[in-house]
Motif scaffolding. Structure first.
Motif, PDB file in Angstrom:
ATOM      1  N   VAL A 111      67.165  59.178  36.439  1.00 36.80           N
ATOM      2  CA  VAL A 111      65.723  59.005  36.200  1.00 36.80           C
ATOM      3  C   VAL A 111      65.470  58.433  34.812  1.00 36.80           C
ATOM      4  N   GLN A 112      66.188  58.936  33.822  1.00 42.04           N
ATOM      5  CA  GLN A 112      65.981  58.460  32.451  1.00 42.04           C
ATOM      6  C   GLN A 112      66.384  56.991  32.295  1.00 42.04           C
ATOM      7  N   ALA A 113      67.439  56.564  32.990  1.00 33.14           N
ATOM      8  CA  ALA A 113      67.913  55.186  32.872  1.00 33.14           C
ATOM      9  C   ALA A 113      67.125  54.208  33.729  1.00 33.14           C
ATOM     10  N   TYR A 114      66.324  54.715  34.655  1.00 35.61           N
ATOM     11  CA  TYR A 114      65.630  53.850  35.613  1.00 35.61           C
ATOM     12  C   TYR A 114      64.502  53.071  34.945  1.00 35.61           C
ATOM     13  N   LYS A 115      64.438  51.797  35.245  1.00 32.97           N
ATOM     14  CA  LYS A 115      63.369  50.924  34.755  1.00 32.97           C
ATOM     15  C   LYS A 115      62.543  50.468  35.952  1.00 32.97           C
ATOM     16  N   PRO A 116      61.410  51.126  36.218  1.00 28.81           N
ATOM     17  CA  PRO A 116      60.619  50.763  37.399  1.00 28.81           C
ATOM     18  C   PRO A 116      59.986  49.387  37.276  1.00 28.81           C
ATOM     19  N   VAL A 117      59.793  48.759  38.414  1.00 24.74           N
ATOM     20  CA  VAL A 117      59.123  47.460  38.465  1.00 24.74           C
ATOM     21  C   VAL A 117      57.628  47.647  38.218  1.00 24.74           C
ATOM     22  N   TYR A 118      57.071  48.729  38.776  1.00 27.17           N
ATOM     23  CA  TYR A 118      55.647  49.013  38.670  1.00 27.17           C
ATOM     24  C   TYR A 118      55.413  50.442  38.192  1.00 27.17           C
ATOM     25  N   THR A 119      54.244  50.672  37.634  1.00 29.43           N
ATOM     26  CA  THR A 119      53.722  52.029  37.502  1.00 29.43           C
ATOM     27  C   THR A 119      52.909  52.280  38.775  1.00 29.43           C
ATOM     28  N   LYS A 120      52.500  53.503  38.990  1.00 29.33           N
ATOM     29  CA  LYS A 120      51.674  53.789  40.153  1.00 29.33           C
ATOM     30  C   LYS A 120      50.413  52.925  40.120  1.00 29.33           C
ATOM     31  N   GLU A 121      49.816  52.820  38.950  1.00 25.95           N
ATOM     32  CA  GLU A 121      48.573  52.053  38.818  1.00 25.95           C
ATOM     33  C   GLU A 121      48.781  50.568  39.086  1.00 25.95           C
ATOM     34  N   THR A 122      49.841  49.978  38.527  1.00 31.53           N
ATOM     35  CA  THR A 122      50.055  48.544  38.740  1.00 31.53           C
ATOM     36  C   THR A 122      50.487  48.249  40.174  1.00 31.53           C
ATOM     37  N   TYR A 123      51.180  49.192  40.796  1.00 30.99           N
ATOM     38  CA  TYR A 123      51.563  49.027  42.202  1.00 30.99           C
ATOM     39  C   TYR A 123      50.310  49.001  43.086  1.00 30.99           C
ATOM     40  N   LEU A 124      49.418  49.967  42.890  1.00 26.09           N
ATOM     41  CA  LEU A 124      48.186  50.009  43.684  1.00 26.09           C
ATOM     42  C   LEU A 124      47.315  48.789  43.414  1.00 26.09           C
ATOM     43  N   LYS A 125      47.283  48.325  42.172  1.00 23.31           N
ATOM     44  CA  LYS A 125      46.510  47.141  41.821  1.00 23.31           C
ATOM     45  C   LYS A 125      47.090  45.903  42.506  1.00 23.31           C
ATOM     46  N   MET A 126      48.420  45.811  42.587  1.00 20.09           N
ATOM     47  CA  MET A 126      49.057  44.687  43.261  1.00 20.09           C
ATOM     48  C   MET A 126      48.602  44.623  44.713  1.00 20.09           C
ATOM     49  N   TRP A 127      48.593  45.769  45.406  1.00 22.46           N
ATOM     50  CA  TRP A 127      48.162  45.793  46.805  1.00 22.46           C
ATOM     51  C   TRP A 127      46.667  45.499  46.930  1.00 22.46           C
ATOM     52  N   GLU A 128      45.890  46.018  46.010  1.00 23.75           N
ATOM     53  CA  GLU A 128      44.446  45.745  46.031  1.00 23.75           C
ATOM     54  C   GLU A 128      44.199  44.248  45.880  1.00 23.75           C
ATOM     55  N   ASP A 129      44.886  43.632  44.931  1.00 26.76           N
ATOM     56  CA  ASP A 129      44.735  42.183  44.725  1.00 26.76           C
ATOM     57  C   ASP A 129      45.210  41.387  45.931  1.00 26.76           C
ATOM     58  N   LEU A 130      46.282  41.837  46.557  1.00 25.63           N
ATOM     59  CA  LEU A 130      46.808  41.148  47.737  1.00 25.63           C
ATOM     60  C   LEU A 130      45.796  41.140  48.868  1.00 25.63           C
ATOM     61  N   PHE A 131      45.109  42.256  49.085  1.00 28.10           N
ATOM     62  CA  PHE A 131      44.159  42.354  50.191  1.00 28.10           C
ATOM     63  C   PHE A 131      42.788  41.758  49.848  1.00 28.10           C
ATOM     64  N   GLN A 132      42.541  41.447  48.594  1.00 32.27           N
ATOM     65  CA  GLN A 132      41.289  40.791  48.206  1.00 32.27           C
ATOM     66  C   GLN A 132      41.201  39.397  48.809  1.00 32.27           C
ATOM     67  N   GLY A 133      42.352  38.771  49.033  1.00 30.13           N
ATOM     68  CA  GLY A 133      42.374  37.418  49.565  1.00 30.13           C
ATOM     69  C   GLY A 133      42.176  37.317  51.056  1.00 30.13           C
ATOM     70  N   GLU A 134      42.058  38.443  51.738  1.00 30.07           N
ATOM     71  CA  GLU A 134      41.889  38.403  53.212  1.00 30.07           C
ATOM     72  C   GLU A 134      40.469  38.142  53.613  1.00 30.07           C
TER      73      GLU A 134
END
Length: 114
Positions: free
Chosen positions: A91-114
């Protein structure tokens, strides 16, 4: 964690039977989870045909059901042994791609284009 699982699986089946596929182009919910936290999505043998198809058949129940369960339980023990020292290290060595907030924002932005 893949290394732990593979090492544990190697104590149950011959090591030459273990294939580490590495990065694949498949998509899964577990792939999404691993953008936020450490995880694994191991594959085991014992089936023929293409996954998610009508020709997919289980041909070795031991290899398909029992071995993966044993290897995963052994991996969990390794992670939690010694006051979860290995899990803490991962866990300490892990470098996540997203935080919870940026992950949810990515999906929100993705569905804005529909």
């Amino acid at each position: 964690m893949n290394g732990l699982f593979t090492a544990n699986a190697g104590t149950i089946v011959p090591p030459e039977s273990i294939v580490a596929p590495g990065h694949t182009t498949g998509s899964s919910d577990m792939g999404d989870v691993m953008h936020l936290m450490p995880g694994i999505h191991p594959y085991t043998g014992g089936a023929t045909g293409e996954g998610h198809s009508e020709n997919y058949r289980i041909v070795d129940r031991q290899l398909t059901y029992i071995m993966p369960a044993k290897a995963m339980l052994m991996t969990i023990i390794d992670l939690f042994w010694d006051d979860a020292a290995e899990a803490r290290r991962i866990v300490q060595a892990y470098k996540p791609v997203y935080t919870k907030e940026t992950y949810l924002k990515m999906w929100e932005d993705l569905f804005q284009g529909e």
